[in-house]
Scaffold this motif. Sequence first.
Motif, PDB file in Angstrom:
ATOM      1  N   PRO A 146      40.005  42.229  46.651  1.00 28.32           N
ATOM      2  CA  PRO A 146      39.798  41.919  45.236  1.00 28.32           C
ATOM      3  C   PRO A 146      38.727  40.831  45.083  1.00 28.32           C
ATOM      4  N   PRO A 147      37.965  40.885  43.995  1.00 30.64           N
ATOM      5  CA  PRO A 147      36.814  39.980  43.849  1.00 30.64           C
ATOM      6  C   PRO A 147      37.177  38.493  43.808  1.00 30.64           C
ATOM      7  N   ASP A 148      38.421  38.133  43.426  1.00 37.77           N
ATOM      8  CA  ASP A 148      38.746  36.700  43.384  1.00 37.77           C
ATOM      9  C   ASP A 148      39.393  36.233  44.690  1.00 37.77           C
ATOM     10  N   ARG A 209      45.882  50.009  40.106  1.00 39.53           N
ATOM     11  CA  ARG A 209      46.237  48.748  40.767  1.00 39.53           C
ATOM     12  C   ARG A 209      46.097  48.989  42.256  1.00 39.53           C
ATOM     13  N   GLY A 211      47.997  48.704  44.554  1.00 38.49           N
ATOM     14  CA  GLY A 211      49.140  49.305  45.230  1.00 38.49           C
ATOM     15  C   GLY A 211      49.349  50.769  44.872  1.00 38.49           C
TER      16      GLY A 211
ATOM     17  N   PHE B 145      54.259  42.440  41.104  1.00 41.27           N
ATOM     18  CA  PHE B 145      53.540  42.740  42.352  1.00 41.27           C
ATOM     19  C   PHE B 145      53.056  44.187  42.274  1.00 41.27           C
ATOM     20  N   PRO B 146      52.016  44.539  43.048  1.00 40.46           N
ATOM     21  CA  PRO B 146      51.602  45.946  43.094  1.00 40.46           C
ATOM     22  C   PRO B 146      52.784  46.829  43.501  1.00 40.46           C
ATOM     23  N   HIS B 187      49.380  34.652  45.206  1.00 42.66           N
ATOM     24  CA  HIS B 187      48.352  35.284  44.365  1.00 42.66           C
ATOM     25  C   HIS B 187      47.535  36.273  45.203  1.00 42.66           C
ATOM     26  N   GLN B 188      47.129  35.801  46.398  1.00 40.42           N
ATOM     27  CA  GLN B 188      46.358  36.686  47.282  1.00 40.42           C
ATOM     28  C   GLN B 188      47.192  37.914  47.671  1.00 40.42           C
ATOM     29  N   ARG B 192      51.406  38.366  40.270  1.00 43.60           N
ATOM     30  CA  ARG B 192      50.892  38.002  38.949  1.00 43.60           C
ATOM     31  C   ARG B 192      52.102  37.732  38.060  1.00 43.60           C
ATOM     32  N   TYR B 196      51.144  43.066  35.912  1.00 42.98           N
ATOM     33  CA  TYR B 196      49.906  43.830  35.866  1.00 42.98           C
ATOM     34  C   TYR B 196      49.795  44.674  34.602  1.00 42.98           C
ATOM     35  N   ALA B 208      40.853  47.982  36.155  1.00 42.29           N
ATOM     36  CA  ALA B 208      41.094  46.573  36.482  1.00 42.29           C
ATOM     37  C   ALA B 208      41.563  46.446  37.924  1.00 42.29           C
ATOM     38  N   ARG B 209      41.077  45.463  38.611  1.00 43.58           N
ATOM     39  CA  ARG B 209      41.600  45.116  39.932  1.00 43.58           C
ATOM     40  C   ARG B 209      42.320  43.795  39.777  1.00 43.58           C
ATOM     41  N   PRO B 210      43.286  43.545  40.630  1.00 42.70           N
ATOM     42  CA  PRO B 210      44.079  42.334  40.441  1.00 42.70           C
ATOM     43  C   PRO B 210      43.229  41.083  40.438  1.00 42.70           C
ATOM     44  N   GLY B 211      42.089  41.116  41.114  1.00 51.15           N
ATOM     45  CA  GLY B 211      41.296  39.900  41.195  1.00 51.15           C
ATOM     46  C   GLY B 211      40.370  39.698  40.005  1.00 51.15           C
ATOM     47  N   ASP B 212      40.225  40.729  39.157  1.00 56.24           N
ATOM     48  CA  ASP B 212      39.288  40.573  38.047  1.00 56.24           C
ATOM     49  C   ASP B 212      39.689  39.425  37.145  1.00 56.24           C
ATOM     50  N   LYS B 213      38.687  38.689  36.699  1.00 55.87           N
ATOM     51  CA  LYS B 213      38.935  37.643  35.691  1.00 55.87           C
ATOM     52  C   LYS B 213      39.309  38.334  34.389  1.00 55.87           C
TER      53      LYS B 213
END
Lengths: 214, 214
Positions: A146-148, A209, A211, B145-146, B187-188, B192, B196, B208-213
């Motif tokens: 993931p990008p973050d 997602r 998962g 969680f995913p 978080h990693q 969340r 989600y 959306a990916r989980p890491g997206d702002k």
Amino acid sequence: MGIDDRAPGRPRSREADAAILDAALELLIERGAVATSIEQVARRAGVTRATVYRRFPDKAQLLIATIEAAYGDPPPTQEIRDVEHLLTGWASILASPRLRRLLRRLYGAIEDFPEIARAYQRMLGQQRDQARRNVFERARDRGQFPPDTDSDVLLDLLTGAGWQHLAIQPDNCTVEDTERFLRAVLHQAGYRPDGYRQQLVPQGQQPARPGDKE
Amino acid sequence: MGIDDRAPGRPRSREADAAILDAALELLIERGAVATSIEQVARRAGVTRATVYRRFPDKAQLLIATIEAAYGDPPPTQEIRDVEHLLTGWASILASPRLRRLLRRLYGAIEDFPEIARAYQRMLGQQRDQARRNVFERARDRGQFPPDTDSDVLLDLLTGAGWQHLAIQPDNCTVEDTERFLRAVLHQAGYRPDGYRQQLVPQGQQPARPGDKE
């Protein structure tokens, strides 16, 4: 008769170096840092205590050199090609019964010899950890995380998973099982070898997602 | 004069129990399992060796009872309400200098006293770990969680992060910093707190990916 080093720099001296480091490694694994003494190392290496002390002023310095020798020089950054390479390399370390015992001894030494853990980190850990962080960051930039994703957090998470594996899995675990364990941890941490961007999501569908089954 | 237990079940005996377990805990933290002896425990507790042996047939049994007493009874499953509760509880344990030293000693004991680690896991760990897995599974089912989250993997991952924190962070770390560390790891791992499913994604936008702002 033991090995001595009356002629420094000569083969006899290098032989003594190797015998001392081998003996120290064996004793560290067998007994741990607290229960290992310079005297025992000298006896097992077949050298005098003075021969050991001439090279290593104290036990901590000796044990640090021992660990350094056991691991070999740390690989330069570019040698870890990608996450897959990192994974298989880490799995092969964690599946070696001898390295498992050594790593647990290192953890066990934190309490009584924090300077060993610090020196280990300074000499071997920093460069290796930086190489690993670089691999994670390149993988993230390629869309495999993931990008973050925070490469520091990822490294702590995977190193921690290693400690946990050393604590709970039997020492005769296979490389395959160990790799499966690490892969499951990295999957939970968002690693997708094929990348997130390759998912095709039709308009109007729930957002994917990590998962979700593909 | 020391404490003895000539009148079993009486206050004097309970006093001896407590003194033995306190002394053993102090010695375990100070010196580790290998360097702690029944004789030292008896001396520090002010009882005879026979008094200790009457209660604990060997050092492993004594140390197991010591750890059990130090932790208190494990909390029943329903006492961990959710991931937030688990996080703050875990952070408060990891921010206690005394428990940090004890936990590192426990890890250090795996090599020489595997039976202590096994007994610890049997008596305290299994129930607590099951409670934690249940919390993770409920959180996953609520969308925190995913959906393909594996609660076993998550538990290994978080337990491992704890070992890593014990290895690299100073013992005077604050509860807040510790909680921040564990939260970053979770978080990693895809946690969340707000779930989600609350992300709103207009049609046609990148999934959306989980890491997206947000």
